[in-house]
Scaffold this motif. Structure first.
Motif, PDB file in Angstrom:
ATOM      1  N   TRP A 160       0.833  -1.206   0.000  1.00 44.12           N
ATOM      2  CA  TRP A 160       0.000   0.000   0.000  1.00 44.12           C
ATOM      3  C   TRP A 160       0.863   1.249   0.000  1.00 44.12           C
ATOM      4  O   TRP A 160       0.568   2.220  -0.698  1.00 44.12           O
ATOM      5  CB  TRP A 160      -0.964  -0.017   1.179  1.00 44.12           C
ATOM      6  CG  TRP A 160      -1.985   1.070   1.074  1.00 44.12           C
ATOM      7  CD1 TRP A 160      -2.106   2.182   1.848  1.00 44.12           C
ATOM      8  CD2 TRP A 160      -3.028   1.162   0.094  1.00 44.12           C
ATOM      9  NE1 TRP A 160      -3.160   2.954   1.429  1.00 44.12           N
ATOM     10  CE2 TRP A 160      -3.741   2.341   0.345  1.00 44.12           C
ATOM     11  CE3 TRP A 160      -3.418   0.359  -0.973  1.00 44.12           C
ATOM     12  CZ2 TRP A 160      -4.825   2.754  -0.433  1.00 44.12           C
ATOM     13  CZ3 TRP A 160      -4.499   0.764  -1.738  1.00 44.12           C
ATOM     14  CH2 TRP A 160      -5.195   1.945  -1.467  1.00 44.12           C
ATOM     15  N   GLN A 161       1.948   1.244   0.769  1.00 47.63           N
ATOM     16  CA  GLN A 161       2.830   2.407   0.795  1.00 47.63           C
ATOM     17  C   GLN A 161       3.488   2.639  -0.558  1.00 47.63           C
ATOM     18  O   GLN A 161       3.599   3.780  -1.008  1.00 47.63           O
ATOM     19  CB  GLN A 161       3.894   2.272   1.893  1.00 47.63           C
ATOM     20  CG  GLN A 161       4.681   3.556   2.117  1.00 47.63           C
ATOM     21  CD  GLN A 161       3.782   4.739   2.477  1.00 47.63           C
ATOM     22  OE1 GLN A 161       3.037   4.690   3.447  1.00 47.63           O
ATOM     23  NE2 GLN A 161       3.844   5.817   1.702  1.00 47.63           N
ATOM     24  N   LEU A 186       0.846   4.314  -2.673  1.00 44.90           N
ATOM     25  CA  LEU A 186       0.669   5.727  -2.320  1.00 44.90           C
ATOM     26  C   LEU A 186       1.822   6.575  -2.842  1.00 44.90           C
ATOM     27  O   LEU A 186       1.616   7.687  -3.340  1.00 44.90           O
ATOM     28  CB  LEU A 186       0.532   5.877  -0.803  1.00 44.90           C
ATOM     29  CG  LEU A 186      -0.722   5.273  -0.172  1.00 44.90           C
ATOM     30  CD1 LEU A 186      -0.672   5.412   1.349  1.00 44.90           C
ATOM     31  CD2 LEU A 186      -1.997   5.878  -0.749  1.00 44.90           C
ATOM     32  N   ARG A 246      -6.251   9.240  -4.977  1.00 44.17           N
ATOM     33  CA  ARG A 246      -7.139   8.117  -4.691  1.00 44.17           C
ATOM     34  C   ARG A 246      -8.586   8.465  -5.011  1.00 44.17           C
ATOM     35  O   ARG A 246      -9.370   7.613  -5.380  1.00 44.17           O
ATOM     36  CB  ARG A 246      -7.013   7.715  -3.215  1.00 44.17           C
ATOM     37  CG  ARG A 246      -5.669   7.111  -2.874  1.00 44.17           C
ATOM     38  CD  ARG A 246      -5.524   6.810  -1.398  1.00 44.17           C
ATOM     39  NE  ARG A 246      -6.567   5.890  -0.958  1.00 44.17           N
ATOM     40  CZ  ARG A 246      -7.027   5.829   0.288  1.00 44.17           C
ATOM     41  NH1 ARG A 246      -6.550   6.631   1.223  1.00 44.17           N
ATOM     42  NH2 ARG A 246      -7.968   4.973   0.608  1.00 44.17           N
TER      43      ARG A 246
END
Length: 121
Positions: A105-106, A109, A119
């Motif tokens: 997820w990082q 992002l 997003r």
């Protein structure tokens, strides 16, 4: 671990259609958001046919899961409300997503930020 050893005991979508819950043998519970599953879909549309073709998909914060279909005894196909449904999520891929959720997820992002994507729609 082989696909046979990680065949989920349960797969369900939460009532709000925004989270997939997978219970693996031994009771390990994985919760994956619809947004994460959509932007990390194993489909050629997202992953491309080589690492250079992989797409960073933004604007999926509100995506929902509308259907799940079994694929043999090794995977599921997830249909999202944006009509994306070409990814086949193997048991191994789902387990990997669950276990590496924070790191993946990082990276996502960071890619959004680097490419000026959001997003939100």
């Amino acid at each position: 671990m082989t696909a046979a050893t990680i065949t989920p005991e349960q797969i369900r979508v939460t009532p709000d259609r925004r989270t997939l819950v997978v219970v693996l043998p031994g009771g390990e519970r994985i919760e994956l958001t619809a947004e994460m599953l959509r932007v990390m879909s194993p489909s050629a549309e997202v992953q491309g046919h080589s690492p250079a073709q992989r797409q960073t998909v933004g604007g999926k914060i509100d995506v929902e899961i509308i259907d799940i279909q079994p694929v043999g005894n090794y995977a599921i196909r997830i249909m999202f409300d944006d009509m994306h449904s070409s990814g086949i999520f193997t048991w191994t891929y789902l387990a990997d997503l669950g276990r590496e959720k924070d790191e993946r997820w990082q990276v996502y992002l960071d890619e959004l930020k680097a490419k000026g994507l959001k997003r939100e729609r």
